[in-house]
Design a protein around this motif. Sequence first.
Motif, short mmCIF file in Angstrom:
data_model
loop_
_atom_site.label_atom_id
_atom_site.label_comp_id
_atom_site.label_asym_id
_atom_site.label_seq_id
_atom_site.Cartn_x
_atom_site.Cartn_y
_atom_site.Cartn_z
N ALA A 162 15.03 89.86 -4.71
CA ALA A 162 14.65 88.72 -3.88
C ALA A 162 13.73 87.78 -4.65
CB ALA A 162 13.97 89.21 -2.61
N SER B 136 14.22 77.56 -0.11
CA SER B 136 14.53 78.69 -0.99
C SER B 136 13.56 79.84 -0.75
CB SER B 136 14.47 78.24 -2.45
OG SER B 136 15.37 77.19 -2.71
N CYS C 219 14.65 83.52 0.73
CA CYS C 219 14.39 84.74 -0.02
C CYS C 219 13.45 85.68 0.75
CB CYS C 219 13.79 84.40 -1.38
SG CYS C 219 14.92 83.54 -2.50
N ALA D 144 15.75 86.01 -7.33
CA ALA D 144 16.59 84.99 -6.70
C ALA D 144 15.78 83.74 -6.36
CB ALA D 144 17.24 85.56 -5.44
N TYR D 145 14.52 83.96 -5.92
CA TYR D 145 13.66 82.80 -5.64
C TYR D 145 13.37 82.02 -6.93
CZ TYR D 145 9.47 80.09 -4.86
OH TYR D 145 8.56 79.08 -4.82
#
Length: 345
Positions: free
Chosen positions: A67, A85, A89, A70-71
Motif C-alpha cells: 500500500a 491517491s 491507498c 503504491a502510494y
Amino acid sequence: MSDWQSLAKISKRQRNLKNAALIVFLSIVSLPVLLPFFWMLVISLSARTGGVESAVLWRACAVLMPATLAYVALHLSLPRHRIWSALACLAAAILGLWVTVGSELHLNNYRFLINPNLIEDIRGSATAGGQFPWVWEAFGNSLLVAASSTALKVSVATLAGYYISRFAFAGRSAFLQGLLLIEVFHPWMLAIPIFLVIFWVGLLNTLTGPILVLTAIQLPFFIFIMKGFFDAVPWDIEMSAMTDGASRRQAFWYVVLPQVRAGLIAISVLGFIQGWEEYVFVTALRTGTSYWVMSTYLYYVAEDVMGVDYGLVAAVSVFYIIPSLALYLFCQRYLTQMTLGGIKG
C-alpha cells in the motif's frame, strides 16, 4: 509531422521508463527503513499479554508495504491527485488489514491515553524513574520545550542571518569562524559545564533550562542556514522597496522575508523535531522527577525489570512520533519548493 510525433513518443517512453526505474529504486531502498516503523505500529495494535506473534507482523506488513509503495508510485505518476491517491491507498490498507489480521487487532495498548494511572497500575509506584505522570503531562511539557525553543531559534537565527548577510562589521569573519568552531564540538561534551551553569543561575529542574540550552546549541547551524538563504536574495529587491518609500524594517518584513520562506519552514521543522526528541539535556538538567517529557516517559516505560510490555512500549512510541510525522507531512509541500530570490521587473 510524423517525425515529430515519433520523437514525442520516444521521449514519452523514455520518461516513463525513467519514472518506473526511479519508483523501483525508491521501493527497494525504502524497505529496510519502513519495515521497523510498520512493525512498531502493528505491535501496538496486536500485542497482548502473552507477547507478539511473528505471523501477525508479517501478514500485516505484507499489506502495509504494498500500500505504501503504491502510494509512492501514484504520488510520482499523478502529482495532481495526491489527496485521492493517499485516501485510496489508506482505504486499501485498512481493508487489507481487516481481512488478513482483523481478529488480532485491538486498541487495548492505547488505554494509557485515557487512564492517568495505567503505568502505575502495571508497574507499581516503585519504579526507576519515580512516580509516573499522566502521558498528557509529559506530552504538554515536550510540546512546550519544542515549540518555545523553535520560536527562539527561528527568531534569533533569522535576525542574525540577515544582519551577517547584509552588513559588513568589524569582526564579521571572526564571528563566522567562531560559529564553525562551535559546531566542531559535540554538545554532549559540554554536559557538565552546562549543568553547572544552569545550576548557578537557578534554572535546574525547570523547563526553561532545557529550552535555553537547546536554543544556544543549535543556533550556530541555523544562523548559517539563514545566512545562505538571505545571500540568495538580491540586493536589488530590497533597494527597490526602499526607493519606493519603504523603511528598512518594512523592506525586510514585506519583501525579503517572504523570499526566504522555505528556509524559515526548514529550520522550524528541524528545530521542532530536535526539541521534541531531545533526551540528553532534558534528563541531565533535572534531579529526581521534577518534570517529565515524552522522551523520558518512553525510556522509563521501556525500562522494566519485571519484563517489558512490548505492546505498551510500541503504543507509546507511536504516540511519540505522531507530532513530528504530522508536522513533516504538513510542511513537505513547502520543503520541496526551495526556490530562492529572483528579480521581478
